[in-house]
Design an enzyme around this catalytic site. Structure first.
Site, PDB file in Angstrom:
ATOM      1  N   GLU A 137      35.822  56.032  38.823  1.00  0.00           N
ATOM      2  CA  GLU A 137      36.435  55.747  37.306  1.00  0.00           C
ATOM      3  C   GLU A 137      36.096  54.521  36.595  1.00  0.00           C
ATOM      4  O   GLU A 137      35.605  53.521  37.088  1.00  0.00           O
ATOM      5  CB  GLU A 137      37.787  56.049  37.369  1.00  0.00           C
ATOM      6  N   LEU A 175      36.850  51.343  34.779  1.00  0.00           N
ATOM      7  CA  LEU A 175      38.368  50.645  34.271  1.00  0.00           C
ATOM      8  C   LEU A 175      37.874  49.694  32.915  1.00  0.00           C
ATOM      9  O   LEU A 175      36.610  49.226  32.792  1.00  0.00           O
ATOM     10  CB  LEU A 175      38.535  49.764  35.272  1.00  0.00           C
ATOM     11  N   ASP A 205      34.857  39.700  49.471  1.00  0.00           N
ATOM     12  CA  ASP A 205      33.599  39.239  48.456  1.00  0.00           C
ATOM     13  C   ASP A 205      34.276  38.833  47.062  1.00  0.00           C
ATOM     14  O   ASP A 205      33.732  39.333  45.893  1.00  0.00           O
ATOM     15  CB  ASP A 205      32.505  40.255  48.327  1.00  0.00           C
TER      16      ASP A 205
END
Length: 272
Positions: free
Chosen positions: A80, A82, A182
């Site tokens: 999706e 965002l 990360d």
């Protein structure tokens, strides 16, 4: 149609109206797809889409914002899209405060061992995550010593010396918390003064300060971040250079000699 976009369309069983490249991916191709109904989604490739999908789901299960996995196979990860408005910055007090809350929530998720259920890679750099009970041994064997074949022997000797001394520098059994792995500003989506998602994870379970080391390598969280995060452990200031060293070595491996000075400076800070 772009082959990656075609894979996403086939996985979802939808029609793609338009394909737009998304900038910022150093190690993967990322595309924004406009579907026939007007909705937008993202698709990316990479060395291990199914591993990344598992990480994103684990982050979401911890109650932390992350993009929903819409579909995945061995070559593509469909996500999706965002909300994103600009980027995290040192002057955004509300954003830093929210990131402190988000990261604290992530680090409440724990396991019994250090490491991850599978290995993965940053580009051509393999990342080994064999589960262990001893944290200094994990950090030496899987985060420092693998770089020895790829760096100058003089630098390697200093790195070996550090690895041998880790039992004196790191706690033996800190809580194995869920790490993003990360965590820098480019992997933090923001909109309307809130963190909307953590992306591009390299998850494993380890000492919470690992994420702080990565975050502070290139970014400078303000006081609001630390006020909303957990109280830092005694000795964290001495360990932060050690935890910054691994991502510095990763950058040296992936992007070349311009990062030698950064690695050298961190080793000097560690007395090597």
């Amino acid at each position: 149609m772009n082959p990656l976009a075609a894979i996403a369309a086939r996985l979802l069983g939808v029609e793609v109206r338009a394909v737009e490249p998304v900038s910022g991916g150093d190690l993967s191709q990322v595309l924004r797809l406009i579907l026939a109904d007007g909705h937008a989604i993202l698709v990316k490739n990479g060395p291990a889409p199914q591993v990344e999908a598992r990480m994103l789901r684990t982050i979401a299960d911890a109650g932390v914002p992350a993009p929903k996995v819409l579909a995945v196979n061995e070559t593509a990860l469909v996500l999706e899209e965002l909300p994103q408005e600009g980027r995290l910055s040192d002057s955004s007090k509300d954003l830093w405060a929210d990131l402190g809350t988000v990261l604290a929530r992530l680090h409440t998720a724990q396991d019994d061992l250090y490491g991850w259920e599978s290995d993965y890679a940053f580009g051509l750099l393999p990342i080994v995550n064999e589960r262990q009970k001893d944290w200094p041994a994990f950090w030496a064997e899987h985060r420092l010593l693998p770089f020895l074949p790829h760096i100058h022997s003089t630098l390697g000797q200093r790195l070996e010396s550090l690895a041998r001394d880790l039992p004196n520098r790191l706690p033996k059994n800190p809580p194995p918390v869920l790490l993003h792995g990360d965590l820098w500003s480019g992997n933090i989506l923001v909109a309307q003064g809130k963190i909307t998602g953590l992306i591009d994870p390299a998850c494993y379970y380890g000492h919470a300060e690992v994420d702080l080391g990565m975050l502070t390598l290139f970014d400078r969280p303000d006081a609001a971040f630390y006020q909303n995060y957990f109280v830092l452990e005694q000795g964290h200031e001495e360990r932060i250079a050690l935890y910054r060293l691994w991502p510095a070595l990763v950058h040296l491996y992936l992007f070349g000699g311009s990062y030698i000075r950064l690695v050298d400076d961190l080793l000097k800070r560690l007395g090597l």
